[in-house]
Design a protein around this motif. Structure first.
Motif, PDB file in Angstrom:
ATOM      1  N   ALA A  44       0.834  -1.209   0.000  1.00 60.05           N
ATOM      2  CA  ALA A  44       0.000   0.000   0.000  1.00 60.05           C
ATOM      3  C   ALA A  44       0.866   1.255   0.000  1.00 60.05           C
ATOM      4  N   ALA A  48       1.148   4.093  -2.934  1.00 61.47           N
ATOM      5  CA  ALA A  48       0.834   5.493  -2.618  1.00 61.47           C
ATOM      6  C   ALA A  48       1.973   6.432  -2.999  1.00 61.47           C
ATOM      7  N   ARG A 106      -4.890   1.121   2.617  1.00 54.19           N
ATOM      8  CA  ARG A 106      -5.090   1.322   1.175  1.00 54.19           C
ATOM      9  C   ARG A 106      -4.356   2.585   0.722  1.00 54.19           C
ATOM     10  N   PRO A 107      -3.848   2.582  -0.500  1.00 58.58           N
ATOM     11  CA  PRO A 107      -3.125   3.756  -1.006  1.00 58.58           C
ATOM     12  C   PRO A 107      -3.955   5.031  -0.960  1.00 58.58           C
ATOM     13  N   GLU A 108      -5.252   4.908  -1.223  1.00 56.97           N
ATOM     14  CA  GLU A 108      -6.091   6.112  -1.249  1.00 56.97           C
ATOM     15  C   GLU A 108      -6.252   6.725   0.138  1.00 56.97           C
ATOM     16  N   TRP A 109      -6.197   5.905   1.194  1.00 57.52           N
ATOM     17  CA  TRP A 109      -6.253   6.469   2.548  1.00 57.52           C
ATOM     18  C   TRP A 109      -5.012   7.325   2.809  1.00 57.52           C
ATOM     19  N   ALA A 111      -3.163   8.812   0.496  1.00 56.79           N
ATOM     20  CA  ALA A 111      -3.266  10.015  -0.335  1.00 56.79           C
ATOM     21  C   ALA A 111      -4.216  11.029   0.294  1.00 56.79           C
ATOM     22  N   ASP A 112      -5.356  10.568   0.799  1.00 60.02           N
ATOM     23  CA  ASP A 112      -6.317  11.468   1.445  1.00 60.02           C
ATOM     24  C   ASP A 112      -5.708  12.112   2.687  1.00 60.02           C
ATOM     25  N   ARG A 114      -2.540  12.680   3.425  1.00 61.79           N
ATOM     26  CA  ARG A 114      -1.537  13.676   3.067  1.00 61.79           C
ATOM     27  C   ARG A 114      -2.198  14.943   2.508  1.00 61.79           C
ATOM     28  N   ASP A 116      -5.182  16.068   3.216  1.00 60.46           N
ATOM     29  CA  ASP A 116      -5.984  16.741   4.238  1.00 60.46           C
ATOM     30  C   ASP A 116      -5.146  17.320   5.383  1.00 60.46           C
ATOM     31  N   ARG A 225     -11.535   9.619   6.231  1.00 61.33           N
ATOM     32  CA  ARG A 225     -12.712   9.560   5.377  1.00 61.33           C
ATOM     33  C   ARG A 225     -13.341   8.169   5.369  1.00 61.33           C
ATOM     34  N   HIS A 226     -12.603   7.171   5.891  1.00 58.59           N
ATOM     35  CA  HIS A 226     -13.064   5.788   5.861  1.00 58.59           C
ATOM     36  C   HIS A 226     -12.916   5.165   7.248  1.00 58.59           C
TER      37      HIS A 226
END
Length: 249
Positions: A44, A48, A106-109, A111-112, A114, A116, A225-226
């Protein structure tokens, strides 16, 4: 901006009940859907965009797994805060820190998180609201910090955005033993802030601002966000839950 990453994979010594439950020598080597937890976390981080990934561990088998995954093993210290400080000294800032038991990462977590994090923050921690965790992972049991703006649980993701974050790590060392006892942590904030906490008027942001001010850094809480971002593998029940979630896809 590129970043480096540190995975905390140290052991507490003795027999780890969770590793024994899973039939492996070390917690980081527990296999989920054909991959060790350490491999899932490193995958992950790499997806990212981490430029350099180090694994803080002393167990030979974990260090060997890190090398197999093209990550750099570095020595772990007596606790996660000191190990993180050693990682910051070795890798520099900005440094993303997580744990080997963050098997759902997860990579998107990343990215989010960083995206935010406030640009002026020296250090940031990702936390999830209780309602979000209950929505996304109802069976899980977490430790919550209760503030005026609700209950929050840590997500085992930290961003040391500048070298000044070292001061926050030294404070972390001082409170590390109380991480499962929020009252003792809040007590360090001083009488006026403690009174606000007791009367339900202290927000998470205000608490972090007060802690940061004690050591001269800007500390930020970033809302996840998750809800699943707060789920790590601390107990056999956590492992069973994560395996079920991964199997569902």
């Amino acid at each position: 901006m590129s970043f480096n990453a540190l995975v905390l994979a140290g052991s507490r010594g003795g027999v780890d009940p969770l590793a024994a439950y899973a039939g492996v020598s070390d917690k980081a080597l527990i296999v989920i859907d054909g991959e060790t937890m350490l491999a899932r976390v490193i995958g992950a981080l790499r997806a990212a965009g981490a430029a350099r990934i180090a694994v803080s561990a002393n167990a030979p088998a974990v260090r060997a797994e890190a090398l197999r995954l093209d990550a750099e093993p570095i020595d772990a210290a007596a606790g996660p805060s000191r190990s993180t400080l050693l990682g910051l000294e070795a890798l520099g800032a900005p440094l993303l820190v997580t744990t080997a038991d963050h098997a759902l990462l997860r990579p998107e977590w990343i990215a989010d998180f960083r995206a935010d994090t406030p640009a002026d923050a020296n250090v940031a921690a990702l936390l999830a609201r209780r309602a979000l965790i209950v929505r996304d992972a109802p069976p899980t049991r977490r430790t919550y910090l209760r503030f005026a703006d609700g209950g929050w649980s840590g997500c085992n993701l930290f961003l040391l955005q500048t070298p000044a974050a070292a001061a926050a790590l030294r404070l972390w060392m001082a409170v590390e033993q109380d991480r499962k006892r929020p009252w003792r942590i809040v007590r360090r904030l001083g009488p006026a802030t403690l009174l606000r906490y007791v009367t339900g008027r202290l927000t998470l942001d205000a608490a972090l601002a007060r802690l940061g001010a004690q050591v001269g850094v800007r500390a930020a809480a970033v809302a996840a966000r998750h809800g699943l971002a707060a789920v790590d593998v601390d107990t056999p029940a956590d492992l069973d839950l994560v395996r079920t979630l991964v199997a569902r896809g």
